[in-house]
Each structure stands twice: as structure tokens, then as C-alpha cells.
Design a protein around this motif. Structure first.
Motif, mmCIF file in Angstrom:
data_model
loop_
_atom_site.group_PDB
_atom_site.id
_atom_site.type_symbol
_atom_site.label_atom_id
_atom_site.label_comp_id
_atom_site.label_asym_id
_atom_site.label_seq_id
_atom_site.Cartn_x
_atom_site.Cartn_y
_atom_site.Cartn_z
ATOM 1 N N TYR A 1 0.826 -1.204 0.000
ATOM 2 C CA TYR A 1 0.000 0.000 0.000
ATOM 3 C C TYR A 1 0.865 1.261 0.000
ATOM 4 C CZ TYR A 1 -4.007 -2.979 0.529
ATOM 5 O OH TYR A 1 -4.979 -3.926 0.286
ATOM 6 N N GLY A 2 2.062 1.153 -0.607
ATOM 7 C CA GLY A 2 2.991 2.265 -0.669
ATOM 8 C C GLY A 2 2.614 3.300 -1.705
ATOM 9 N N TYR B 1 -8.389 7.149 -3.181
ATOM 10 C CA TYR B 1 -8.059 7.335 -1.757
ATOM 11 C C TYR B 1 -8.951 6.450 -0.894
ATOM 12 C CZ TYR B 1 -7.688 9.618 2.826
ATOM 13 O OH TYR B 1 -7.511 9.875 4.168
ATOM 14 N N HIS B 2 -10.237 6.413 -1.214
ATOM 15 C CA HIS B 2 -11.169 5.669 -0.370
ATOM 16 C C HIS B 2 -10.942 4.160 -0.448
ATOM 17 C CE1 HIS B 2 -13.170 9.287 0.764
ATOM 18 N NE2 HIS B 2 -13.550 9.575 -0.457
ATOM 19 N N VAL B 3 -10.481 3.661 -1.589
ATOM 20 C CA VAL B 3 -10.144 2.236 -1.670
ATOM 21 C C VAL B 3 -8.976 1.923 -0.733
ATOM 22 C CG1 VAL B 3 -9.291 0.396 -3.189
ATOM 23 C CG2 VAL B 3 -11.049 1.969 -4.005
ATOM 24 N N PHE B 4 -7.956 2.783 -0.731
ATOM 25 C CA PHE B 4 -6.846 2.594 0.196
ATOM 26 C C PHE B 4 -7.345 2.607 1.641
ATOM 27 C CE2 PHE B 4 -4.197 3.216 -3.417
ATOM 28 C CZ PHE B 4 -2.900 2.867 -3.072
ATOM 29 N N LEU C 1 -11.941 1.167 -8.985
ATOM 30 C CA LEU C 1 -12.020 -0.271 -9.245
ATOM 31 C C LEU C 1 -10.736 -0.807 -9.880
ATOM 32 C CD1 LEU C 1 -15.752 -0.614 -10.297
ATOM 33 C CD2 LEU C 1 -14.668 -1.426 -8.212
ATOM 34 N N VAL C 2 -10.039 0.030 -10.633
ATOM 35 C CA VAL C 2 -8.703 -0.359 -11.093
ATOM 36 C C VAL C 2 -7.812 -0.646 -9.888
ATOM 37 C CG1 VAL C 2 -6.582 0.509 -12.168
ATOM 38 C CG2 VAL C 2 -8.779 0.784 -13.342
ATOM 39 N N ALA C 3 -7.887 0.210 -8.872
ATOM 40 C CA ALA C 3 -7.089 -0.001 -7.662
ATOM 41 C C ALA C 3 -7.502 -1.277 -6.945
ATOM 42 C CB ALA C 3 -7.222 1.202 -6.733
ATOM 43 N N SER C 4 -8.806 -1.514 -6.803
ATOM 44 C CA SER C 4 -9.241 -2.710 -6.077
ATOM 45 C C SER C 4 -8.777 -3.975 -6.781
ATOM 46 C CB SER C 4 -10.767 -2.708 -5.920
ATOM 47 O OG SER C 4 -11.441 -2.966 -7.138
ATOM 48 N N LEU C 5 -8.779 -3.985 -8.109
ATOM 49 C CA LEU C 5 -8.304 -5.157 -8.854
ATOM 50 C C LEU C 5 -6.805 -5.380 -8.635
ATOM 51 C CD1 LEU C 5 -10.251 -4.703 -12.200
ATOM 52 C CD2 LEU C 5 -10.558 -6.551 -10.551
ATOM 53 N N ALA D 1 -4.417 13.734 5.824
ATOM 54 C CA ALA D 1 -5.173 12.785 5.003
ATOM 55 C C ALA D 1 -4.385 11.504 4.770
ATOM 56 C CB ALA D 1 -5.544 13.431 3.670
ATOM 57 N N LEU D 2 -3.089 11.621 4.541
ATOM 58 C CA LEU D 2 -2.282 10.435 4.271
ATOM 59 C C LEU D 2 -1.998 9.638 5.535
ATOM 60 C CD1 LEU D 2 0.160 11.899 1.614
ATOM 61 C CD2 LEU D 2 -1.791 10.387 1.221
ATOM 62 N N ARG D 3 -1.873 10.304 6.665
ATOM 63 C CA ARG D 3 -1.714 9.567 7.923
ATOM 64 C C ARG D 3 -2.938 8.694 8.192
ATOM 65 N NH1 ARG D 3 2.312 10.659 11.637
ATOM 66 N NH2 ARG D 3 0.945 9.891 13.281
ATOM 67 N N ALA D 4 -4.117 9.157 7.779
ATOM 68 C CA ALA D 4 -5.331 8.361 7.971
ATOM 69 C C ALA D 4 -5.280 7.070 7.160
ATOM 70 C CB ALA D 4 -6.562 9.181 7.596
ATOM 71 N N LEU D 5 -4.502 7.060 6.079
ATOM 72 C CA LEU D 5 -4.338 5.844 5.275
ATOM 73 C C LEU D 5 -3.273 4.916 5.841
ATOM 74 C CD1 LEU D 5 -4.388 7.148 1.578
ATOM 75 C CD2 LEU D 5 -6.283 6.243 2.933
ATOM 76 N N GLN D 6 -2.541 5.379 6.837
ATOM 77 C CA GLN D 6 -1.438 4.591 7.402
ATOM 78 C C GLN D 6 -0.427 4.212 6.315
ATOM 79 O OE1 GLN D 6 -2.997 1.302 9.849
ATOM 80 N NE2 GLN D 6 -4.914 2.439 10.074
ATOM 81 N N ILE D 7 -0.071 5.202 5.482
ATOM 82 C CA ILE D 7 0.792 4.852 4.358
ATOM 83 C C ILE D 7 2.125 4.308 4.882
ATOM 84 C CG2 ILE D 7 -0.346 6.614 2.972
ATOM 85 C CD1 ILE D 7 2.321 8.070 2.802
#
Length: 512
Positions: A24-25, A381-384, A334-338, A60-66
């Protein structure tokens, strides 16, 4: 006779390899408005910032735990000389960013600024070193400057520039796209250079560094073959591979050619399916590159790092075409989810991945408006965000049984239902993508091996296939609770809306 609902069979008691959080980088290149106007606004900006780094982007990116951030490129990396980006900003030399817009780069965002960004984000640094136009000495001195604690020449120079303690740099890239913008090299030439340069990216003090050699584009399996042959005694057994430990792979999704890649927001239903089919092709690429690697490295000591992936559309009209700014729709989500489903399936070999890119470039997490300063979170962003429970969880095989849910795209059958799953402790997490542009589906989760004591679900969808978020409509595509989930004799039953991404959180009973 009614058709049986599609099923996804998951054995909750048979965990497989761990899904590294590092898949998830992210990726931040000196390109367009990714750094300047994205991450970096300068200390004097009216936009809230910490030392010039934009605060709401960090939040915003900290919320993703990148988990990691790749910098400074990309193609820019093999033109970048790190000494130009240290010391007083007003004294730093300028350079031409020849790859991205032919603009002048003033080097005001350099090593210290990037490492400060990583500290604010709580993320690991992935530095891309310059092989194309740089020297072995230059790369060797950079890792010394970053990570050495004593009175070595580079440690002294770092202290003179205001940083006493060394940083941790867990990941270091040995060149980028050496077959193209990184030097137009033959693979045999680069394989020798990768060994040489990697040798000089030394471990200083207790900084363990994972070296990643520039790998193949798309289906260039020969590039992977030659790099794998260049390793020292992979059959010897345990311990890290050497002299580098990983190789990269780059693959972009588009509906057209490199000259006309397709539009981000104006596309037909056929182009919807073409994009998703080409995204799903990542699974084949991982399988086949993995097979090449397995022949030389059955113990999987070498990692595969997909450090550039995502959609690449024509630049938005009215913007600089060299800045690669594009909108981000439900299709991109959906590209990201795949891609994540594919990475989860290949967790035994894929150790890291980096979406291109984080802010304002290509398939970005975040868009910032240059006029109003507004920040927009994209569907990607929301998929991440929905997938954070997969970080460092054990993968679970998710077998999709949906013979009726398929479509022929570019001469090949494509399943319209994709799934992956993982487990961690007394929880499990299931990701489901309904790729059908028009048809909702009821899907049964056939859950075996452990009791499910509780469940909840989220859904990401929108009214239109090209729905996207803007400063005026920041939540046109945003996750919400999925109410259409219930118990079923086999486990759970879900109502998946058309063109949707769904995540299911499971609470599990005690594992006997």
C-alpha cells in the motif's frame, strides 16, 4: 430453474502468506504539482503547513497509514544529484526537469525536506538513486549522509546542514526504468551496474537497507530472467539475497495507446470494461514474472516490487501535458481494487507496491486546487482507506464461483466479480468488486473453518461510471455503510450494487 447466486468460498482457518503493508505504498516524483503545490507549499504560504509541508495533505495520508513513500522519481531520479538539494535553499543550484514539462527545478525540496515529510507521515523512506547520470560514489555518499551517526565526512556534512541524528532509510532503489528514461540500457549492461551500485549502498550502523534494482516493464520477462541470473547463489539457503534484494516491475492501465491513452472522465461503457480488463492483467504479469523468479529462487528470497502502477490517462484539458494531471473517477477506484486483489494473491512474492502517484499526478490519492487551495480526496483514496485492515494480515484464498458473471473483453473472458481476503487475530476482511457497469448482484460468502460472530460492510459506488470528486462536490464518490448484508446458511449474503467496491469486516470465534 433459478440461477444460483455467485459464491466466494473462503476457508477462514487456512491463512496463507502475510500481505505486507508495504504493497500500500506511495510515490512522489518531482513532476507537475506533486511536490510543489502538493506536498510542499513553503513556510510563507497562507495554507497551514509545518516547515513548508502542507498540513492537510499529511493528515489525510496519515489516515491511510501509508507505509512507505518513494522519492524523487521516476524518471526524475536519474537526472537528480542529491547534493543540489541540501544546504540553504537560496544557495541551491537549479536544474532542468527535462522529462516533465521542461521546467526549471530550484531544488528547494530536497533530502532534508523529504525526510521531514516522512517523519510527519510516520512512514518509511524509499529513496530512488541515480544510476542513469550519477556515479557510484554519489550514491554511496548519499546513503552515508542519510544514515551514518559518527564523524564520517557525510555525517559531518549532514550536521552542518542542521540534522544531528541520522535517519532510517529502509528502502533504496538502484536506478529507475533503466531500459528507458533511466539510461536506455540493455538488460545485461544494467544487471552489471545494479550489482556494482548496490554494493556501495552500504549498511551504516544499524540501518538495514533493502536494495531494489530497476526491473521490467509490463511483459518483458527476459529482463526479469537476466536480473535473476545475476544474483549470488540464491540456492544457497537462508538470509538476504545479494547484492540487491528486490527487483521492480512497472505497469500502467490505459484504454488506448501511449500516444492517446484515453480520457479520465469521458469514456464509453466499452472503455470502462477495457480499463478493468487491462487492470486485471496485473494478475497474469505477477504470475509469469513470479514463475521466472521461482526458477532461480524457489525459496523466494528476492522480492518483487511493483513500484509504479495505476491509470495513465490523457492530461486534463487546459493543463500542462507534461504535468500529468488527471481526474480520478469510480473507474480508477475499481482499477485499484483489482490491483490489490492481485497483490494479495501473490503475497508470497510481492513485497511492496507504489501507486503512481500520491498528489496531483496520474492516479492520485489527493487533488489540490491551485486557485482555491481546496483539498479533494479521490475515489482511489477511499479504496486505500477501506483496505487498511489488510495491512500485515495473513492472506486467505478467495475462490470466486460465478460462471454467469463474465464478459468478453478484447477477445478474452473477464470475470465481473473479483475478491480477496485476509485474517488477523479474531478478525477477517473481505474485498469484493462488482465490475458490472449496469447489473447489481447478490453474492454469497461461503465462509468455512471458523464461526462468524459479527459482521459489517462498507460500499463505494456512485450514480455514474465517471463520477468523481471536486471542490464543489467532495463526496460524490465516498464510502457508506452497506445495509444489504445478512446471514446465509453458507455464511453471509450480500447485495452488491452495480459498479461497486465492497469491504466486509468479520468478527471470528475462537480458533480451535
Amino acid at each position: 430453474m433459478p440461477t444460483e447466486s455467485p459464491r466466494v468460498v473462503i476457508d477462514l482457518d487456512l491463512p496463507g502468506p502475510t500481505i505486507s503493508r508495504h504493497i500500500y505504498g506511495h510515490f512522489a516524483e518531482h513532476l507537475g504539482r506533486c511536490i510543489y503545490g502538493g506536498f510542499w507549499v513553503g513556510e510563507d504560504s497562507p495554507i497551514p503547513n509545518v516547515g513548508g509541508i502542507r498540513s492537510d495533505v499529511v493528515e489525510a495520508l496519515r489516515a491511510l497509514q501509508i507505509p512507505n513513500l518513494r522519492w524523487p522519481g521516476g524518471c526524475f531520479a536519474d537526472d537528480y544529484h542529491w547534493r543540489d538539494g541540501i544546504g540553504p535553499r537560496e544557495e541551491r543550484p537549479r536544474m532542468v526537469n527535462s522529462h516533465w514539462g521542461d521546467v526549471v527545478e530550484d531544488n528547494s525540496f530536497g533530502t532534508h525536506e523529504f525526510m521531514a515529510l516522512c517523519e510527519l507521515l510516520g512512514t518509511d523512506a524509499y529513496i530512488s538513486g541515480n544510476v542513469g547520470s550519477g556515479s557510484v560514489q554519489e550514491m554511496s555518499e548519499w546513503i552515508e549522509y542519510l544514515t551514518r551517526a559518527d564523524d564520517s565526512p557525510m555525517a559531518v556534512l549532514r550536521r552542518q546542514n542542521g540534522r544531528d541524528e541520522p535517519w532510517k532509510v529502509p528502502f533504496f532503489g538502484i536506478g529507475n526504468e533503466a531500459w528507458g528514461c533511466g539510461g536506455s540500457m540493455r538488460v545485461e549492461q544494467f544487471a552489471s551496474l545494479a550489482r556494482q551500485y548496490s554494493t556501495y549502498v552500504r549498511k551504516h550502523a544499524d540501518n538495514e537497507v533493502y536494495r531494489i534494482a530497476a526491473g521490467a516493464s509490463d511483459h518483458d520477462y527476459n529482463w526479469t530472467e537476466v536480473l535473476m541470473k545475476s544474483f549470488d547463489k540464491l540456492e544457497a539457503g537462508d538470509g538476504p539475497a545479494g547484492p540487491f534484494q528486490g527487483i521492480s516491475l512497472h505497469y500502467y492501465t490505459m484504454t488506448g495507446s501511449w500516444g492517446d491513452k484515453g480520457d479520465a472522465t469521458t469514456f464509453t461503457e466499452d472503455e470502462w470494461y477495457i480499463a478493468l480488463a487491462r487492470a486485471a492483467h496485473m494478475n497474469e504479469l505477477l504470475t509469469r514474472h513470479g514463475q521466472v523468479m521461482d526458477r532461480h529462487d524457489p525459496g523466494k528470497r528476492v522480492g518483487l516490487v511493483v513500484d509504479e502502477w495505476g491509470t495513465w490517462w490523457n492530461a486534463e484539458p487546459g493543463t500542462n501535458p507534461g504535468f500529468l494531471y488527471q481526474q480520478n473517477t469510480l473507474r480508477d477506484a475499481l482499477v485499484a481494487s483489482l490491483h490489490f486483489d492481485a497483490f494479495h494473491r501473490h503475497a508470497d512474492r510481492v513485497v511492496m507496491a507504489n501507486i503512481a502517484q500520491t498528489v496531483n499526478v496520474l492516479q492520485a490519492m489527493i487533488l489540490t486546487d491551485p486557485d482555491s487551495g481546496a483539498l479533494v480526496l479521490t475515489p482511489t483514496y477511499h479504496v486505500f482507506a477501506m483496505n487498511t485492515p489488510h495491512h500485515d494480515a495473513r492472506s486467505l484464498a478467495a475462490h470466486v464461483i460465478a460462471p454467469e458473471a463474465s464478459r468478453t473483453v478484447e477477445g478474452k473472458d473477464m470475470s465481473l466479480l473479483s475478491a480477496s481476503a485476509s485474517t488477523k487475530g479474531a478478525t477477517a476482511h473481505v474485498s469484493l468488486s462488482n465490475l458490472d457497469a449496469a447489473e447489481a448482484r447478490t453474492v454469497v460468502l461461503d465462509l468455512r473453518g471458523r464461526d462468524v460472530t459479527g459482521f459489517s460492510a462498507q460500499v463505494l459506488t456512485a450514480a455514474e461510471l465517471n463520477s468523481h470528486n471536486t471542490p464543489e462536490q467532495p463526496e460524490a464518490v465516498a464510502p457508506r455503510k452497506l445495509d444489504g448484508i445478512r446471514r446465509h446458511p453458507r455464511g453471509l449474503e450480500l447485495d452488491l450494487p452495480a459498479h461497486s467496491y465492497v469491504t466486509v469486516a468479520l468478527e471470528l470465534g475462537v480458533d480451535d
